[in-house]
Design a protein around this motif. Structure first.
Motif, PDB file in Angstrom:
ATOM      1  N   ASP A   1      39.189  44.190  33.068  1.00 55.93           N
ATOM      2  CA  ASP A   1      39.894  44.339  31.791  1.00 55.93           C
ATOM      3  C   ASP A   1      41.021  43.314  31.699  1.00 55.93           C
ATOM      4  O   ASP A   1      41.277  42.751  30.643  1.00 55.93           O
ATOM      5  CB  ASP A   1      40.506  45.750  31.677  1.00 55.93           C
ATOM      6  CG  ASP A   1      39.422  46.816  31.714  1.00 55.93           C
ATOM      7  OD1 ASP A   1      38.296  46.520  31.249  1.00 55.93           O
ATOM      8  OD2 ASP A   1      39.686  47.921  32.222  1.00 55.93           O
ATOM      9  N   SER A   2      41.709  43.093  32.823  1.00 56.94           N
ATOM     10  CA  SER A   2      42.807  42.120  32.840  1.00 56.94           C
ATOM     11  C   SER A   2      42.241  40.723  32.683  1.00 56.94           C
ATOM     12  O   SER A   2      41.171  40.416  33.208  1.00 56.94           O
ATOM     13  CB  SER A   2      43.569  42.165  34.165  1.00 56.94           C
ATOM     14  OG  SER A   2      43.742  43.479  34.616  1.00 56.94           O
ATOM     15  N   THR A   3      42.976  39.863  31.978  1.00 54.16           N
ATOM     16  CA  THR A   3      42.633  38.441  31.944  1.00 54.16           C
ATOM     17  C   THR A   3      43.925  37.670  32.233  1.00 54.16           C
ATOM     18  O   THR A   3      45.021  38.215  32.110  1.00 54.16           O
ATOM     19  CB  THR A   3      42.098  38.000  30.554  1.00 54.16           C
ATOM     20  OG1 THR A   3      43.076  38.346  29.570  1.00 54.16           O
ATOM     21  CG2 THR A   3      40.786  38.673  30.223  1.00 54.16           C
TER      22      THR A   3
ATOM     23  N   ASP B   1      50.401  39.049  33.776  1.00 49.25           N
ATOM     24  CA  ASP B   1      48.924  39.100  33.859  1.00 49.25           C
ATOM     25  C   ASP B   1      48.478  39.363  35.302  1.00 49.25           C
ATOM     26  O   ASP B   1      47.599  40.185  35.550  1.00 49.25           O
ATOM     27  CB  ASP B   1      48.311  37.777  33.380  1.00 49.25           C
ATOM     28  CG  ASP B   1      48.465  37.586  31.872  1.00 49.25           C
ATOM     29  OD1 ASP B   1      48.834  38.563  31.187  1.00 49.25           O
ATOM     30  OD2 ASP B   1      48.219  36.463  31.394  1.00 49.25           O
ATOM     31  N   TYR B   2      49.083  38.645  36.246  1.00 53.26           N
ATOM     32  CA  TYR B   2      48.655  38.819  37.645  1.00 53.26           C
ATOM     33  C   TYR B   2      49.077  40.185  38.195  1.00 53.26           C
ATOM     34  O   TYR B   2      48.362  40.772  39.003  1.00 53.26           O
ATOM     35  CB  TYR B   2      49.146  37.662  38.524  1.00 53.26           C
ATOM     36  CG  TYR B   2      48.137  36.517  38.527  1.00 53.26           C
ATOM     37  CD1 TYR B   2      46.857  36.704  39.079  1.00 53.26           C
ATOM     38  CD2 TYR B   2      48.418  35.285  37.968  1.00 53.26           C
ATOM     39  CE1 TYR B   2      45.914  35.684  39.060  1.00 53.26           C
ATOM     40  CE2 TYR B   2      47.476  34.261  37.949  1.00 53.26           C
ATOM     41  CZ  TYR B   2      46.226  34.471  38.502  1.00 53.26           C
ATOM     42  OH  TYR B   2      45.280  33.476  38.486  1.00 53.26           O
TER      43      TYR B   2
ATOM     44  N   GLN C   1      49.312  42.890  36.329  1.00 48.59           N
ATOM     45  CA  GLN C   1      48.385  43.839  35.709  1.00 48.59           C
ATOM     46  C   GLN C   1      47.039  43.811  36.439  1.00 48.59           C
ATOM     47  O   GLN C   1      46.427  44.850  36.687  1.00 48.59           O
ATOM     48  CB  GLN C   1      48.190  43.493  34.234  1.00 48.59           C
ATOM     49  CG  GLN C   1      47.431  44.582  33.504  1.00 48.59           C
ATOM     50  CD  GLN C   1      47.112  44.210  32.066  1.00 48.59           C
ATOM     51  OE1 GLN C   1      47.807  43.398  31.453  1.00 48.59           O
ATOM     52  NE2 GLN C   1      46.059  44.791  31.536  1.00 48.59           N
ATOM     53  N   PHE C   2      46.615  42.601  36.811  1.00 43.37           N
ATOM     54  CA  PHE C   2      45.353  42.469  37.549  1.00 43.37           C
ATOM     55  C   PHE C   2      45.458  43.180  38.909  1.00 43.37           C
ATOM     56  O   PHE C   2      44.545  43.889  39.325  1.00 43.37           O
ATOM     57  CB  PHE C   2      45.004  40.989  37.714  1.00 43.37           C
ATOM     58  CG  PHE C   2      43.774  40.758  38.542  1.00 43.37           C
ATOM     59  CD1 PHE C   2      42.570  41.369  38.219  1.00 43.37           C
ATOM     60  CD2 PHE C   2      43.817  39.941  39.668  1.00 43.37           C
ATOM     61  CE1 PHE C   2      41.426  41.174  38.991  1.00 43.37           C
ATOM     62  CE2 PHE C   2      42.689  39.736  40.439  1.00 43.37           C
ATOM     63  CZ  PHE C   2      41.491  40.354  40.109  1.00 43.37           C
TER      64      PHE C   2
ATOM     65  N   GLU D   1      45.156  46.777  38.304  1.00 39.52           N
ATOM     66  CA  GLU D   1      43.784  47.164  37.965  1.00 39.52           C
ATOM     67  C   GLU D   1      42.941  47.295  39.237  1.00 39.52           C
ATOM     68  O   GLU D   1      42.192  48.251  39.405  1.00 39.52           O
ATOM     69  CB  GLU D   1      43.151  46.135  37.003  1.00 39.52           C
ATOM     70  CG  GLU D   1      41.735  46.545  36.584  1.00 39.52           C
ATOM     71  CD  GLU D   1      41.066  45.598  35.585  1.00 39.52           C
ATOM     72  OE1 GLU D   1      41.737  44.667  35.073  1.00 39.52           O
ATOM     73  OE2 GLU D   1      39.866  45.791  35.328  1.00 39.52           O
TER      74      GLU D   1
END
Ligand code: ATP
Ligand code: MG
Length: 253
Positions: free
Chosen positions: A209-211, A240-241, A243-244, A247
């Protein structure tokens, strides 16, 4: 026992090294004990985290058996690291013995219990180093650019994954595809995400889902030898990183 994750795509410049460095930074920030191993003769990862890339023992020495794995580890802010060497580029011809697919797996065996995560940054090829990474890994993360040529390469990577799974590492999985340098605002990027989803579904691979968005802050951080999380913690790319990282943890990876 540490989880071993191979960050791989045979296409060059898709964000393997950037993802390895910043996922490591994210996991370290969460309190995990992380080791990164640079399996690419280019040595970008070692440079990115400010490691000694001239005098310290490298993964080449370890694979060759001339240095114990423990003695090649350097402690850096982002994570512990074993750097690469230009000599890795000759390994395809140098290591020809039976069992050469298992060299890395054997090398990290004695240190697995010392870490929560071991991240493997692989070269842009599906040669013996990537096969060693797949053999040693529990799972693979595939960073991918949001463009059509990148999608075409996935089937080839999948074939190598299946071969390694069959002959060397029956429990190997692919965690998913991570879209990098992604600009969710453009129509093309949205379309690529749609296509990537279809191709991934065909191969039974998940799309995270993360980009990761695109920004010059990535090369700025690399030029001062810091992770983006250290260099610009408030920046979109750091978010972003992180959030990744979240995830991955949420998915139990
Ligand atoms: N999210 C991003 N936004 C902008 N530039 C990026 C981003 N991620 C990586 N880059 C830049 O793209 C280039 C390639 O990134 P990186 O080295 O991480 O890719 P790679 O897949 O490891 O490449 P190689 O296949 O050569 O090892 C670098 O110059 C890096 O600074
Ligand atoms: Mg790289």
């Amino acid at each position: 026992m540490g989880k071993v994750i191979s960050i791989s795509n045979q296409k060059g410049g898709v964000g393997k090294t950037t993802t390895t460095c910043n996922l490591a930074a994210g996991l370290t920030k969460k309190g995990f004990h992380v080791l990164v191993i640079d399996l690419d003769a280019q040595g970008n990862l070692g440079f990115s985290v400010g490691a000694d890339i001239d005098t310290c023992a490298t993964i080449y020495d370890v694979l060759k058996g001339s240095t114990k794995t423990q003695f090649a580890i350097q402690k850096k802010e982002t994570a512990d690291i074993i750097t690469s060497s230009i000599l890795l580029s000759g390994i395809e011809l140098e290591f020809t013995n039976t069992g050469r697919e298992f060299l890395l797996k054997e090398a990290i065996g004695p240190i697995l219990d010392n870490y929560d995560y071991i991240l493997l940054d692989t070269p842009p090829a599906l040669g013996i180093l990537t096969i060693n990474a797949f053999t040693a890994a529990d799972t693979i993360i595939v960073p991918m650019l949001s463009d059509i040529f990148s999608l075409q390469g996935i089937a080839q990577l999948y074939e190598t994954f299946e071969r390694v799974k069959k002959y060397c590492n029956p429990n190997l999985t692919i965690s998913g595809i991570l879209l990098t340098k992604h600009n969710p605002r453009t129509h093309l990027s949205r379309e690529i995400r749609g296509t990537a989803e279809l191709i991934a579904r065909d191969l039974n691979i998940k799309l995270f889902d993360s980009t990761i968005r695109s920004s010059v802050v990535v090369s700025e951080a690399q030029s001062v030898q810091q992770s983006i999380l250290e260099y610009a913690p408030e920046h979109n790319i750091s978010k972003d990183y992180l959030q990744f990282t979240n995830e991955l943890l949420a998915k139990g990876i």
